[in-house]
Design a protein around this motif. Sequence first.
Motif, PDB file in Angstrom:
ATOM      1  N   LEU A   1       0.847  -1.188   0.000  1.00  0.00           N
ATOM      2  CA  LEU A   1       0.000   0.000   0.000  1.00  0.00           C
ATOM      3  C   LEU A   1       0.886   1.243   0.000  1.00  0.00           C
ATOM      4  O   LEU A   1       1.916   1.276   0.684  1.00  0.00           O
ATOM      5  CB  LEU A   1      -0.895   0.049   1.236  1.00  0.00           C
ATOM      6  CG  LEU A   1      -2.048  -0.940   1.346  1.00  0.00           C
ATOM      7  CD1 LEU A   1      -2.723  -0.807   2.710  1.00  0.00           C
ATOM      8  CD2 LEU A   1      -3.061  -0.714   0.233  1.00  0.00           C
ATOM      9  N   MET A   2       0.483   2.266  -0.743  1.00  0.00           N
ATOM     10  CA  MET A   2       1.132   3.570  -0.692  1.00  0.00           C
ATOM     11  C   MET A   2       0.068   4.623  -0.393  1.00  0.00           C
ATOM     12  O   MET A   2      -0.987   4.631  -1.035  1.00  0.00           O
ATOM     13  CB  MET A   2       1.844   3.877  -2.009  1.00  0.00           C
ATOM     14  CG  MET A   2       3.082   3.036  -2.243  1.00  0.00           C
ATOM     15  SD  MET A   2       4.129   3.641  -3.593  1.00  0.00           S
ATOM     16  CE  MET A   2       3.040   3.340  -4.989  1.00  0.00           C
ATOM     17  N   GLU A   3       0.351   5.474   0.576  1.00  0.00           N
ATOM     18  CA  GLU A   3      -0.613   6.479   1.017  1.00  0.00           C
ATOM     19  C   GLU A   3       0.009   7.868   0.934  1.00  0.00           C
ATOM     20  O   GLU A   3       1.202   8.042   1.209  1.00  0.00           O
ATOM     21  CB  GLU A   3      -1.050   6.192   2.456  1.00  0.00           C
ATOM     22  CG  GLU A   3      -1.640   4.805   2.635  1.00  0.00           C
ATOM     23  CD  GLU A   3      -1.714   4.392   4.101  1.00  0.00           C
ATOM     24  OE1 GLU A   3      -1.292   5.183   4.959  1.00  0.00           O
ATOM     25  OE2 GLU A   3      -2.164   3.273   4.368  1.00  0.00           O
ATOM     26  N   ALA A   4      -0.796   8.860   0.567  1.00  0.00           N
ATOM     27  CA  ALA A   4      -0.346  10.248   0.518  1.00  0.00           C
ATOM     28  C   ALA A   4      -1.469  11.148   0.998  1.00  0.00           C
ATOM     29  O   ALA A   4      -2.654  10.870   0.750  1.00  0.00           O
ATOM     30  CB  ALA A   4       0.080  10.634  -0.897  1.00  0.00           C
TER      31      ALA A   4
ATOM     32  N   ILE B   1      -7.530  18.907   9.160  1.00  0.00           N
ATOM     33  CA  ILE B   1      -8.253  18.320   8.038  1.00  0.00           C
ATOM     34  C   ILE B   1      -7.224  17.717   7.082  1.00  0.00           C
ATOM     35  O   ILE B   1      -6.302  18.410   6.649  1.00  0.00           O
ATOM     36  CB  ILE B   1      -9.117  19.367   7.324  1.00  0.00           C
ATOM     37  CG1 ILE B   1     -10.095  20.015   8.312  1.00  0.00           C
ATOM     38  CG2 ILE B   1      -9.878  18.736   6.153  1.00  0.00           C
ATOM     39  CD1 ILE B   1     -10.870  21.186   7.727  1.00  0.00           C
ATOM     40  N   THR B   2      -7.380  16.428   6.771  1.00  0.00           N
ATOM     41  CA  THR B   2      -6.388  15.737   5.939  1.00  0.00           C
ATOM     42  C   THR B   2      -7.064  14.991   4.798  1.00  0.00           C
ATOM     43  O   THR B   2      -7.602  13.900   4.990  1.00  0.00           O
ATOM     44  CB  THR B   2      -5.555  14.746   6.778  1.00  0.00           C
ATOM     45  OG1 THR B   2      -4.993  15.414   7.911  1.00  0.00           O
ATOM     46  CG2 THR B   2      -4.427  14.137   5.939  1.00  0.00           C
ATOM     47  N   PRO B   3      -7.045  15.557   3.579  1.00  0.00           N
ATOM     48  CA  PRO B   3      -7.463  14.779   2.413  1.00  0.00           C
ATOM     49  C   PRO B   3      -6.320  13.855   1.995  1.00  0.00           C
ATOM     50  O   PRO B   3      -5.133  14.192   2.162  1.00  0.00           O
ATOM     51  CB  PRO B   3      -7.729  15.862   1.360  1.00  0.00           C
ATOM     52  CG  PRO B   3      -6.845  17.000   1.758  1.00  0.00           C
ATOM     53  CD  PRO B   3      -6.720  16.947   3.262  1.00  0.00           C
ATOM     54  N   GLY B   4      -6.653  12.676   1.462  1.00  0.00           N
ATOM     55  CA  GLY B   4      -5.604  11.743   1.077  1.00  0.00           C
ATOM     56  C   GLY B   4      -6.086  10.694   0.104  1.00  0.00           C
ATOM     57  O   GLY B   4      -7.285  10.549  -0.171  1.00  0.00           O
ATOM     58  N   VAL B   5      -5.126   9.929  -0.439  1.00  0.00           N
ATOM     59  CA  VAL B   5      -5.415   8.848  -1.374  1.00  0.00           C
ATOM     60  C   VAL B   5      -4.571   7.634  -0.995  1.00  0.00           C
ATOM     61  O   VAL B   5      -3.523   7.756  -0.357  1.00  0.00           O
ATOM     62  CB  VAL B   5      -5.120   9.249  -2.841  1.00  0.00           C
ATOM     63  CG1 VAL B   5      -6.043  10.364  -3.294  1.00  0.00           C
ATOM     64  CG2 VAL B   5      -3.656   9.659  -3.007  1.00  0.00           C
ATOM     65  N   THR B   6      -5.045   6.442  -1.394  1.00  0.00           N
ATOM     66  CA  THR B   6      -4.322   5.191  -1.152  1.00  0.00           C
ATOM     67  C   THR B   6      -4.244   4.389  -2.448  1.00  0.00           C
ATOM     68  O   THR B   6      -5.265   4.178  -3.114  1.00  0.00           O
ATOM     69  CB  THR B   6      -5.024   4.351  -0.071  1.00  0.00           C
ATOM     70  OG1 THR B   6      -5.080   5.092   1.143  1.00  0.00           O
ATOM     71  CG2 THR B   6      -4.261   3.050   0.170  1.00  0.00           C
TER      72      THR B   6
ATOM     73  N   GLY C   1      -3.898  -0.271  -8.578  1.00  0.00           N
ATOM     74  CA  GLY C   1      -4.403   1.049  -8.924  1.00  0.00           C
ATOM     75  C   GLY C   1      -4.825   1.823  -7.699  1.00  0.00           C
ATOM     76  O   GLY C   1      -4.638   1.380  -6.558  1.00  0.00           O
ATOM     77  N   LEU C   2      -5.379   2.998  -7.930  1.00  0.00           N
ATOM     78  CA  LEU C   2      -5.869   3.835  -6.835  1.00  0.00           C
ATOM     79  C   LEU C   2      -7.031   3.116  -6.152  1.00  0.00           C
ATOM     80  O   LEU C   2      -8.045   2.816  -6.792  1.00  0.00           O
ATOM     81  CB  LEU C   2      -6.326   5.192  -7.373  1.00  0.00           C
ATOM     82  CG  LEU C   2      -6.644   6.259  -6.332  1.00  0.00           C
ATOM     83  CD1 LEU C   2      -5.391   6.659  -5.554  1.00  0.00           C
ATOM     84  CD2 LEU C   2      -7.249   7.486  -7.006  1.00  0.00           C
TER      85      LEU C   2
ATOM     86  N   ARG D   1     -13.947   6.759   0.340  1.00  0.00           N
ATOM     87  CA  ARG D   1     -14.627   6.311  -0.882  1.00  0.00           C
ATOM     88  C   ARG D   1     -13.716   5.369  -1.656  1.00  0.00           C
ATOM     89  O   ARG D   1     -12.596   5.732  -2.029  1.00  0.00           O
ATOM     90  CB  ARG D   1     -15.014   7.499  -1.770  1.00  0.00           C
ATOM     91  CG  ARG D   1     -15.828   7.092  -2.994  1.00  0.00           C
ATOM     92  CD  ARG D   1     -16.363   8.318  -3.714  1.00  0.00           C
ATOM     93  NE  ARG D   1     -15.315   8.983  -4.474  1.00  0.00           N
ATOM     94  CZ  ARG D   1     -14.992   8.689  -5.743  1.00  0.00           C
ATOM     95  NH1 ARG D   1     -15.645   7.715  -6.377  1.00  0.00           N
ATOM     96  NH2 ARG D   1     -14.054   9.360  -6.357  1.00  0.00           N
ATOM     97  N   LEU D   2     -14.198   4.149  -1.896  1.00  0.00           N
ATOM     98  CA  LEU D   2     -13.451   3.184  -2.681  1.00  0.00           C
ATOM     99  C   LEU D   2     -13.516   3.549  -4.164  1.00  0.00           C
ATOM    100  O   LEU D   2     -14.537   4.050  -4.650  1.00  0.00           O
ATOM    101  CB  LEU D   2     -14.010   1.781  -2.476  1.00  0.00           C
ATOM    102  CG  LEU D   2     -13.867   1.199  -1.064  1.00  0.00           C
ATOM    103  CD1 LEU D   2     -14.599  -0.130  -0.963  1.00  0.00           C
ATOM    104  CD2 LEU D   2     -12.395   1.025  -0.700  1.00  0.00           C
ATOM    105  N   THR D   3     -12.416   3.274  -4.878  1.00  0.00           N
ATOM    106  CA  THR D   3     -12.353   3.580  -6.296  1.00  0.00           C
ATOM    107  C   THR D   3     -11.772   2.374  -7.043  1.00  0.00           C
ATOM    108  O   THR D   3     -11.310   1.409  -6.440  1.00  0.00           O
ATOM    109  CB  THR D   3     -11.471   4.819  -6.567  1.00  0.00           C
ATOM    110  OG1 THR D   3     -10.135   4.551  -6.102  1.00  0.00           O
ATOM    111  CG2 THR D   3     -12.007   6.037  -5.849  1.00  0.00           C
ATOM    112  N   GLY D   4     -11.776   2.443  -8.374  1.00  0.00           N
ATOM    113  CA  GLY D   4     -11.152   1.411  -9.195  1.00  0.00           C
ATOM    114  C   GLY D   4     -11.760   0.036  -8.968  1.00  0.00           C
ATOM    115  O   GLY D   4     -12.965  -0.120  -8.758  1.00  0.00           O
ATOM    116  N   ASP D   5     -10.891  -0.996  -8.990  1.00  0.00           N
ATOM    117  CA  ASP D   5     -11.370  -2.368  -8.827  1.00  0.00           C
ATOM    118  C   ASP D   5     -11.942  -2.617  -7.438  1.00  0.00           C
ATOM    119  O   ASP D   5     -12.797  -3.495  -7.271  1.00  0.00           O
ATOM    120  CB  ASP D   5     -10.231  -3.357  -9.100  1.00  0.00           C
ATOM    121  CG  ASP D   5      -9.955  -3.520 -10.592  1.00  0.00           C
ATOM    122  OD1 ASP D   5     -10.709  -2.930 -11.393  1.00  0.00           O
ATOM    123  OD2 ASP D   5      -8.987  -4.213 -10.948  1.00  0.00           O
TER     124      ASP D   5
END
Length: 278
Positions: A166-169, A185-190, A221-222, A249-253
């Motif tokens: 996993l990579m998180e930012a 407040i922390t927006p982020g993606v995994t 993927g994301l 919110r889940l995305t992609g596969d």
Amino acid sequence: MLPAAAALSCAVLAPLAHAQDGPPPGWVGPAPGWSGGVLMGAAAVPEYEGSRHTRVQPVLGGEVYWRPGVGPNAASVAFGSRGLVWTPWQTTAGTASLGLSVDPGRVDDDERKLTPAGLRPGSADLRGMGEVKMTALVSASGSVALGPVSLTGALRQAVSSHRGTLMEAGLALPWQLHRHAKLTITPGVTWADRRHTQAYFGVTPQQSAASGYARFDAGSGLKSQQLVFDFDMAFSRAWHLQALLRVHRLTGDAADSPITQRTRQTSGLLALRYEFQL
């Protein structure tokens, strides 16, 4: 993949404020010597990532720090709810850490056992999917200050079981509401590799026959986007109120998987934190 309650607990415990006497001016991270904290509260989390059902459970966590008092750049060691974390660099410009923790995996029934990372995720809705076994996680994480905000990142690698990565930012945006109250407040993606995504969202032919879910091959993927609101209010030097809300919110596969019942999920935590310095 840590369960949401454990992840929330980690997010709360990671920025433990400095204990009763306080650190020297300009100090970043734990105060010199031995310090730590205990967290007591309740969390509302999805039964598993992608579930439409939420459970409420008690949260009890803690962390102990040790840091030699040899200057503001001194390394620190932490042990507790986040596992074992060594932070060799922590300054006003940023931080860097290495860690060892636990991924509790997932079960396919309602009998979720307690692990060092909290209750195992799972649900009878997954019956026939089998178990995603527990594994140790090694990680590297850090932050870089960009003026008043911080860019955060982490890389997590499963040692056994699915062996996924996993990579998180994220971008941490602090807002000082009052002298003793702060909202971050922390927006982020995994991002997840294929091994992780297939383990948690894929359906093999054998799993399809046993569970009734359609076969599904999940790729890299994301995996998700999230927005975290972390509120901290100090009643005294030792006692703090912590409230945390995470919109996910889940995305992609991960979103397209047949086992995903809901792509938008919300987790929350309300707790008291007691901090100490020895």
